[in-house]
Design an enzyme around this catalytic site. Structure first.
Site, PDB file in Angstrom:
ATOM      1  CD  GLU A 112       0.914  -2.326  -9.614  1.00 51.99           C
ATOM      2  OE1 GLU A 112       1.961  -2.665  -9.019  1.00 51.99           O
ATOM      3  OE2 GLU A 112      -0.118  -3.019  -9.632  1.00 51.99           O
ATOM      4  CG  ASP A 143     -11.139   0.343  -5.925  1.00 53.91           C
ATOM      5  OD1 ASP A 143     -10.942  -0.869  -5.751  1.00 53.91           O
ATOM      6  OD2 ASP A 143     -10.572   1.227  -5.261  1.00 53.91           O
ATOM      7  CE  LYS A 188     -24.052  -1.179  -3.329  1.00 48.40           C
ATOM      8  NZ  LYS A 188     -23.817  -1.001  -1.898  1.00 48.40           N
ATOM      9  CG  ASP A 201     -13.276  -8.142 -12.480  1.00 49.90           C
ATOM     10  OD1 ASP A 201     -12.753  -7.040 -12.195  1.00 49.90           O
ATOM     11  OD2 ASP A 201     -14.241  -8.614 -11.847  1.00 49.90           O
TER      12      ASP A 201
HETATM   13  C1  LIG Z   1      -9.346  -3.503  -6.696  1.00 49.45           C
HETATM   14  S1  LIG Z   1      -7.823  -3.118  -5.983  1.00 49.45           S
HETATM   15  C2  LIG Z   1      -6.633  -3.817  -7.118  1.00 49.45           C
HETATM   16  C3  LIG Z   1      -5.287  -4.036  -6.466  1.00 49.45           C
HETATM   17  C4  LIG Z   1      -4.181  -4.600  -7.409  1.00 49.45           C
HETATM   18  N1  LIG Z   1      -3.957  -3.705  -8.522  1.00 49.45           N
HETATM   19  C5  LIG Z   1      -4.521  -5.965  -7.916  1.00 49.45           C
HETATM   20  O1  LIG Z   1      -4.873  -6.093  -9.107  1.00 49.45           O
HETATM   21  O2  LIG Z   1      -4.425  -6.926  -7.127  1.00 49.45           O
HETATM   22  C6  LIG Z   1      -7.670  -1.379  -6.341  1.00 49.45           C
HETATM   23  C7  LIG Z   1      -6.573  -0.724  -5.550  1.00 49.45           C
HETATM   24  O3  LIG Z   1      -6.443   0.628  -5.975  1.00 49.45           O
HETATM   25  C8  LIG Z   1      -6.254   1.460  -4.833  1.00 49.45           C
HETATM   26  N2  LIG Z   1      -6.706   2.806  -5.207  1.00 49.45           N
HETATM   27  C9  LIG Z   1      -7.974   3.163  -5.552  1.00 49.45           C
HETATM   28  N3  LIG Z   1      -8.022   4.475  -5.854  1.00 49.45           N
HETATM   29  C10 LIG Z   1      -6.756   4.954  -5.694  1.00 49.45           C
HETATM   30  C11 LIG Z   1      -6.171   6.239  -5.847  1.00 49.45           C
HETATM   31  N4  LIG Z   1      -6.908   7.295  -6.211  1.00 49.45           N
HETATM   32  N5  LIG Z   1      -4.855   6.381  -5.593  1.00 49.45           N
HETATM   33  C12 LIG Z   1      -4.103   5.300  -5.219  1.00 49.45           C
HETATM   34  N6  LIG Z   1      -4.611   4.070  -5.046  1.00 49.45           N
HETATM   35  C13 LIG Z   1      -5.916   3.895  -5.286  1.00 49.45           C
HETATM   36  C14 LIG Z   1      -7.105   0.791  -3.766  1.00 49.45           C
HETATM   37  O4  LIG Z   1      -6.743   1.180  -2.464  1.00 49.45           O
HETATM   38  C15 LIG Z   1      -6.844  -0.677  -4.050  1.00 49.45           C
HETATM   39  O5  LIG Z   1      -5.703  -1.135  -3.364  1.00 49.45           O
END
Ligand SMILES: C[S@@+](CC[C@H](N)C(=O)[O-])C[C@H]1O[C@@H](n2cnc3c(N)ncnc32)[C@H](O)[C@@H]1O
Length: 232
Positions: free
Chosen positions: A54, A140, A144, A178
């Protein structure tokens, strides 16, 4: 297509200096640099069960529920934000304490947390065709325009690492977001830069396990977009 992100060795050097693999049940932490690459899953998990990854597990709800339900699958969660790695570690410990889970019972022996960058981890540490599934939930969206180059699905090295590391004919990628515009971009980029093909959701899919973001967005009534891909 918009700008590509610039992921350089310098970028990874800065973001992965402290990378670790954490075994929550036994309280063991190993620097990622100390683990020979590619990782030998059998050595890491002490079994030959299938491995699923994951990416960006955030507060860890999916990882905990999936690991609990599928004890014969090894799960490795990859998260680059230290605060979420620690929150998730605590989530597992609290669960074990609350339900009096015996450390010797085998529960959660099938989980490791990797505090590192997902692209760095996949492209440097994961062997070809060694992974049964990759889960990416609510990546993420960087809405923007000037930030969109940071979208993980813009990284061609990352897309090729997904293709390379999934097992042929069984390996599946699960994506949920989403963000409609990003969902379209993800589909387009997977179609162009990988050997994955969209497949229908099966009844044994993970759709019944919501992530923390999914629960929040369901309450807000937002539309959720899902896709499952299989490596041909
Ligand atoms: C919007 S959150 C979603 C968290 C979780 N998957 C959920 O649905 O509740 C995106 C997560 O991806 C992590 N993340 C973003 N880019 C990443 C990367 N290159 N490697 C590891 N984690 C990453 C962020 O730190 C964040 O915790």
């Amino acid at each position: 297509m918009n700008a590509e992100p610039r992921y350089t060795d310098q970028y990874y050097k800065c973001t992965t200096r402290q990378s670790q693999i954490i075994d929550v049940v036994h309280g063991k932490t190993v620097p990622l640099n100390d683990i020979p690459s590619p990782i030998d899953w059998k050595e890491l998990f002490c079994n030959t069960h299938p491995v699923e990854i994951e990416i960006g597990f955030g507060k860890g709800r999916f990882l905990l529920e999936a690991a609990k339900e599928f004890a014969d699958v090894n799960f490795i969660g990859v998260e680059r934000a230290q605060k979420y790695v620690e929150l998730t570690r605590q989530r597992f410990l609290k669960y074990m304490q609350h339900y009096a889970v015996d450390r010797e019972s085998g529960t959660f022996e099938n989980v490791r947390l990797a505090w590192t960058d997902a692209n760095y981890f996949l492209s440097r540490y994961v062997r070809d065709a060694s992974v049964n599934a990759i889960h990416i939930y609510f990546p993420d969206p960087w809405p923007k325009p000037r930030q969109q180059k940071r979208r993980i699905f813009r990284n061609k090295e990352f897309l090729s690492a997904i293709s390379r590391t999934l097992k042929s004919n069984v390996g599946r990628l699960f994506v949920v977001t989403d963000f409609a515009e990003y969902f379209n971009e993800i589909q387009e980029r997977i179609g162009t830069h990988t050997t994955l093909k969209p497949v229908p959701h099966n009844s044994d899919d993970y759709q019944h396990i919501a992530t923390n973001f999914e629960i929040k967005y369901q309450i807000e009534g937002r539309e959720i977009y899902r896709a499952v891909y299989e490596k041909m």
